[in-house]
Design an enzyme around this catalytic site. Structure first.
Site, PDB file in Angstrom:
ATOM      1  N   LYS A  70       0.803  -1.224   0.000  1.00  0.00           N
ATOM      2  CA  LYS A  70       0.000   0.000   0.000  1.00  0.00           C
ATOM      3  C   LYS A  70       0.839   1.278   0.000  1.00  0.00           C
ATOM      4  O   LYS A  70       0.445   2.274  -0.608  1.00  0.00           O
ATOM      5  CB  LYS A  70      -0.963   0.003   1.190  1.00  0.00           C
ATOM      6  CG  LYS A  70      -2.068  -1.042   1.093  1.00  0.00           C
ATOM      7  CD  LYS A  70      -3.033  -0.932   2.261  1.00  0.00           C
ATOM      8  CE  LYS A  70      -4.147  -1.950   2.167  1.00  0.00           C
ATOM      9  NZ  LYS A  70      -5.127  -1.807   3.263  1.00  0.00           N
ATOM     10  N   TYR A 222     -10.339 -10.314  10.526  1.00  0.00           N
ATOM     11  CA  TYR A 222     -11.494 -11.207  10.405  1.00  0.00           C
ATOM     12  C   TYR A 222     -11.014 -12.627  10.183  1.00  0.00           C
ATOM     13  O   TYR A 222      -9.899 -12.880   9.730  1.00  0.00           O
ATOM     14  CB  TYR A 222     -12.412 -10.772   9.253  1.00  0.00           C
ATOM     15  CG  TYR A 222     -11.696 -10.490   7.945  1.00  0.00           C
ATOM     16  CD1 TYR A 222     -11.429 -11.517   7.039  1.00  0.00           C
ATOM     17  CD2 TYR A 222     -11.283  -9.206   7.626  1.00  0.00           C
ATOM     18  CE1 TYR A 222     -10.769 -11.264   5.859  1.00  0.00           C
ATOM     19  CE2 TYR A 222     -10.625  -8.941   6.437  1.00  0.00           C
ATOM     20  CZ  TYR A 222     -10.373  -9.966   5.555  1.00  0.00           C
ATOM     21  OH  TYR A 222      -9.710  -9.713   4.388  1.00  0.00           O
ATOM     22  N   GLY A 244     -14.121  -7.635  10.922  1.00  0.00           N
ATOM     23  CA  GLY A 244     -14.069  -6.691   9.820  1.00  0.00           C
ATOM     24  C   GLY A 244     -14.575  -7.181   8.477  1.00  0.00           C
ATOM     25  O   GLY A 244     -14.212  -6.606   7.441  1.00  0.00           O
TER      26      GLY A 244
END
Length: 278
Positions: A70, A222, A244
């Site tokens: 990212k 998650y 999530g």
């Protein structure tokens, strides 16, 4: 009937084999009658720019970007949205008409949409505890502050990293920092776990008294079963303990909207995703 090939999209990460993004975007495409393909690109960090450029040179239209790329993606694209600049990271890349690449970040809006639309959380006069001061916390801090809660406390093992976020984002709202151990026994309305602890089966060292029977505890991580954090939250008597998954679907929907100009209905997709993990 058009003979044109479907537009190509992908998620790029390392590792990425576990990603549910092809499943999610495939359902979005069927729901909205969009002709696309969506693939997995498992690319190590040293190959990110080379393989990303190859994808677009070969007709790709957009990329979702996941760990660990990212920050590199932010440096690679030619322009960024304000959301990406605030987040310091790019998770969505869009090919523009002039051939340039625009970087955006849909993580924050994904979290907000899950909290507000799906979980019906109202930020008015609410106290928020954000656990962690890394990239995940930074990515959602500005959107959370723009909801104007009464305060956000950033708790982290390394107080300097939390202090740095406070200094950078203090113009957007009331935000303070604390060590985990220094949190006062005053229950928060919302606790968001933006640490990586759940990924390793670990729990931040949180003191007692920060969870009340009105507290919503949200883990950005998650899994198929409870995370360590959601298990802890239930033991503390929280009003809700949520993983999530909704954030995953909502941030994907925002990416899909950026690429295709049509906003999918996330509820049936989240329901379908839930069924695949039961």
């Amino acid at each position: 009937m058009s003979t044109a090939l479907p537009d190509r999209y992908a998620v790029i990460g390392y590792p990425v084999k576990h990603s549910r993004s092809p499943f999610i975007h495939g359902l979005f495409a069927m729901q909205t009658d969009q002709r696309i393909t969506y693939q997995l690109l498992e690319v190590p960090p040293e190959k990110f720019v080379e393989e990303g450029q190859r994808f677009f040179n070969n007709g790709g239209k957009g990329l979702n970007v996941t760990v660990p790329h990212k920050q590199t993606a932010r440096q690679w694209v030619q322009s960024q949205s304000p959301r990406a600049e605030f987040a310091g990271a790019v998770n969505t890349i869009m090919l523009m008409q002039d051939g340039s690449l625009l970087g955006d970040n849909t993580d924050g809006v994904g979290l907000l949409n899950d909290l507000k639309r799906n979980l019906h959380f109202d930020f008015t006069h609410k106290r928020v505890l954000l656990l962690g001061a890394g990239g995940a916390a930074r990515g959602v801090l500005a959107p959370l502050l723009l909801q104007e809660p009464s305060e956000i406390v950033i708790a982290n093992r390394n107080i300097e990293r939390a202090d740095n976020l406070v200094e950078e984002f203090s113009t957007l709202g009331k935000v303070t920092s604390a060590n985990f151990a220094d949190l006062e026994p005053n229950a928060f309305d919302l606790i968001v776990n933006a640490t990586a602890a759940s990924l390793y089966g670990e729990m931040p060292p949180l003191p007692p008294g920060i969870v009340g029977n009105h507290t919503l505890c949200y883990d950005m991580a998650y899994g198929r079963d409870d995370t360590v954090f959601t298990h802890w939250a239930k033991q503390q008597g929280a009003a809700g303990a949520v993983q999530g998954w909704g954030m995953l679907v909502e941030q994907a929907a925002e990416s899909f909207f950026l690429w295709r100009g049509v906003r999918p209905d996330t509820k049936p997709v989240l329901d379908a995703l839930t069924k695949t993990r039961t």
